[in-house]
Design a protein around this motif. Structure first.
Motif, short mmCIF file in Angstrom:
data_model
loop_
_atom_site.label_atom_id
_atom_site.label_comp_id
_atom_site.label_asym_id
_atom_site.label_seq_id
_atom_site.Cartn_x
_atom_site.Cartn_y
_atom_site.Cartn_z
N GLN A 1 37.75 -26.49 3.51
CA GLN A 1 37.82 -25.19 2.84
C GLN A 1 37.95 -25.29 1.32
O GLN A 1 38.08 -24.27 0.64
CB GLN A 1 39.02 -24.39 3.39
CG GLN A 1 38.89 -24.00 4.84
CD GLN A 1 40.11 -23.26 5.37
OE1 GLN A 1 41.09 -23.07 4.64
NE2 GLN A 1 40.06 -22.86 6.61
N LEU A 2 37.90 -26.48 0.77
CA LEU A 2 38.09 -26.62 -0.67
C LEU A 2 36.96 -25.93 -1.44
O LEU A 2 37.22 -25.11 -2.34
CB LEU A 2 38.16 -28.10 -1.06
CG LEU A 2 38.49 -28.41 -2.52
CD1 LEU A 2 39.89 -27.89 -2.87
CD2 LEU A 2 38.41 -29.91 -2.79
N TYR A 3 35.74 -26.23 -1.09
CA TYR A 3 34.60 -25.62 -1.75
C TYR A 3 34.50 -24.12 -1.43
O TYR A 3 34.34 -23.29 -2.34
CB TYR A 3 33.32 -26.34 -1.32
CG TYR A 3 32.03 -25.67 -1.73
CD1 TYR A 3 31.49 -25.89 -2.99
CD2 TYR A 3 31.35 -24.83 -0.85
CE1 TYR A 3 30.29 -25.28 -3.36
CE2 TYR A 3 30.16 -24.20 -1.22
CZ TYR A 3 29.65 -24.44 -2.48
OH TYR A 3 28.48 -23.83 -2.84
N SER A 4 34.60 -23.77 -0.18
CA SER A 4 34.41 -22.38 0.23
C SER A 4 35.48 -21.46 -0.34
O SER A 4 35.20 -20.30 -0.70
CB SER A 4 34.38 -22.26 1.76
OG SER A 4 35.59 -22.70 2.33
N SER A 5 36.71 -21.94 -0.44
CA SER A 5 37.78 -21.10 -0.98
C SER A 5 37.57 -20.85 -2.47
O SER A 5 37.90 -19.77 -2.99
CB SER A 5 39.15 -21.76 -0.74
OG SER A 5 39.24 -23.02 -1.38
N HIS A 6 37.01 -21.83 -3.17
CA HIS A 6 36.69 -21.64 -4.59
C HIS A 6 35.59 -20.60 -4.76
O HIS A 6 35.71 -19.67 -5.56
CB HIS A 6 36.26 -22.97 -5.20
CG HIS A 6 35.56 -22.82 -6.52
ND1 HIS A 6 36.24 -22.54 -7.69
CD2 HIS A 6 34.23 -22.89 -6.85
CE1 HIS A 6 35.37 -22.46 -8.68
NE2 HIS A 6 34.15 -22.67 -8.21
N VAL A 7 34.50 -20.75 -4.01
CA VAL A 7 33.36 -19.84 -4.14
C VAL A 7 33.75 -18.42 -3.75
O VAL A 7 33.38 -17.44 -4.41
CB VAL A 7 32.17 -20.33 -3.29
CG1 VAL A 7 31.05 -19.31 -3.27
CG2 VAL A 7 31.65 -21.66 -3.84
N ALA A 8 34.52 -18.29 -2.68
CA ALA A 8 34.94 -16.95 -2.24
C ALA A 8 35.79 -16.25 -3.29
O ALA A 8 35.68 -15.04 -3.49
CB ALA A 8 35.73 -17.07 -0.92
N ALA A 9 36.65 -17.01 -3.98
CA ALA A 9 37.51 -16.43 -5.00
C ALA A 9 36.75 -16.09 -6.27
O ALA A 9 37.09 -15.16 -6.99
CB ALA A 9 38.67 -17.37 -5.31
N TRP A 10 35.72 -16.89 -6.56
CA TRP A 10 34.96 -16.67 -7.79
C TRP A 10 34.18 -15.34 -7.71
O TRP A 10 34.07 -14.62 -8.69
CB TRP A 10 34.01 -17.83 -8.02
CG TRP A 10 33.53 -17.88 -9.45
CD1 TRP A 10 32.40 -17.28 -9.97
CD2 TRP A 10 34.13 -18.60 -10.54
NE1 TRP A 10 32.29 -17.58 -11.30
CE2 TRP A 10 33.33 -18.37 -11.68
CE3 TRP A 10 35.28 -19.38 -10.67
CZ2 TRP A 10 33.63 -18.92 -12.93
CZ3 TRP A 10 35.58 -19.92 -11.90
CH2 TRP A 10 34.76 -19.69 -13.00
#
Length: 233
Positions: free
Chosen positions: A224-233
């Motif tokens: 979830q490291l990548y996905s959590s960043h993209v979702a928040a951006w």
């Protein structure tokens, strides 16, 4: 990202600027860096007094170059995606694709991430290797870094700025935990695709930097490291 040629928020080129001042930047409000640059900067961390004050240079852990041994004709693309807050480097051979992603996490602001992905484009079952060259050195002209004990298999360094902004004030502290980089990565014959994530945590105390690093490792394990960043951006 290859489908975003007409997106005004996505900037792609097959070359990098000759003037390093125009390199893409990735940042999250706490920490940022110019891609392929030697330093990162932390919000509010300065060194020097009065007119000599400047942002303290923190050694960049994501200044990493990838090469493919034995390949002279490669298709390369450099992309800054401002919709996802990410820089991406793609290079392709006839049979393989290499992707390098760099970002400062949008909500876990103490984390800087480097991701490398190797992908097979054909039915070839050959082994594929990329060489990695990192420019990271645990030194700064503004911070007196020293080595601490390794933490969870990662390197731990910490130090203080050399000169406070105001005479007599306390010097500012910087703590870093850096996952080690291999000299190469290999896609095995049985693998179609594989990714590796390299995490850096930066904070002003030992306790906080370790908490942030553990949190980042947990996100990696949960994918979830990548996905959590993209979702928040």
């Amino acid at each position: 990202m290859s489908d975003c040629e007409d997106d005004p928020a996505v900037f792609s080129s097959d070359t990098l600027p000759s003037d390093l001042r125009f390199m893409a930047t990735v940042a999250n409000g706490y920490i940022g860096t110019r891609v392929y640059g030697d330093v990162m900067h932390i919000n509010g961390v300065y060194n020097g007094e009065n007119g000599d004050c400047c942002r303290a240079d923190v050694p960049s852990t994501v200044n990493v170059r990838l090469t493919v041994p034995g390949e002279s004709s490669l298709k390369e693309t450099f992309t800054l995606n401002t919709r996802t807050g990410m820089f991406c480097f793609n290079t392709e051979t006839q049979d393989f694709k290499v992707t390098q992603q760099i970002f400062a996490h949008r909500t876990k602001v103490h984390l800087v991430v480097l991701t490398i992905t190797l992908e097979r484009l054909t039915i070839s079952k050959e082994q594929f290797t990329v060489q990695i060259k990192s420019s990271f050195v645990p030194h700064s002209q503004n911070i007196d870094f020293v080595n601490g004990p390794d933490f969870m298999g990662a390197r731990y360094i910490y130090g203080q700025t050399l000169t406070p902004e105001v005479k007599g004030a306390a010097r500012q502290s910087v703590h870093m935990i850096v996952m080690p980089l291999s000299e190469s990565l290999t896609l095995l014959p049985k693998e179609q695709r594989n990714s590796w994530e390299f995490l850096t945590a930066v904070a002003d105390t030992e306790e906080q930097v370790k908490e942030c690093f553990v949190e980042g490792q947990t996100l990696i394990q949960l994918n979830q490291l990548y996905s959590s960043h993209v979702a928040a951006w």
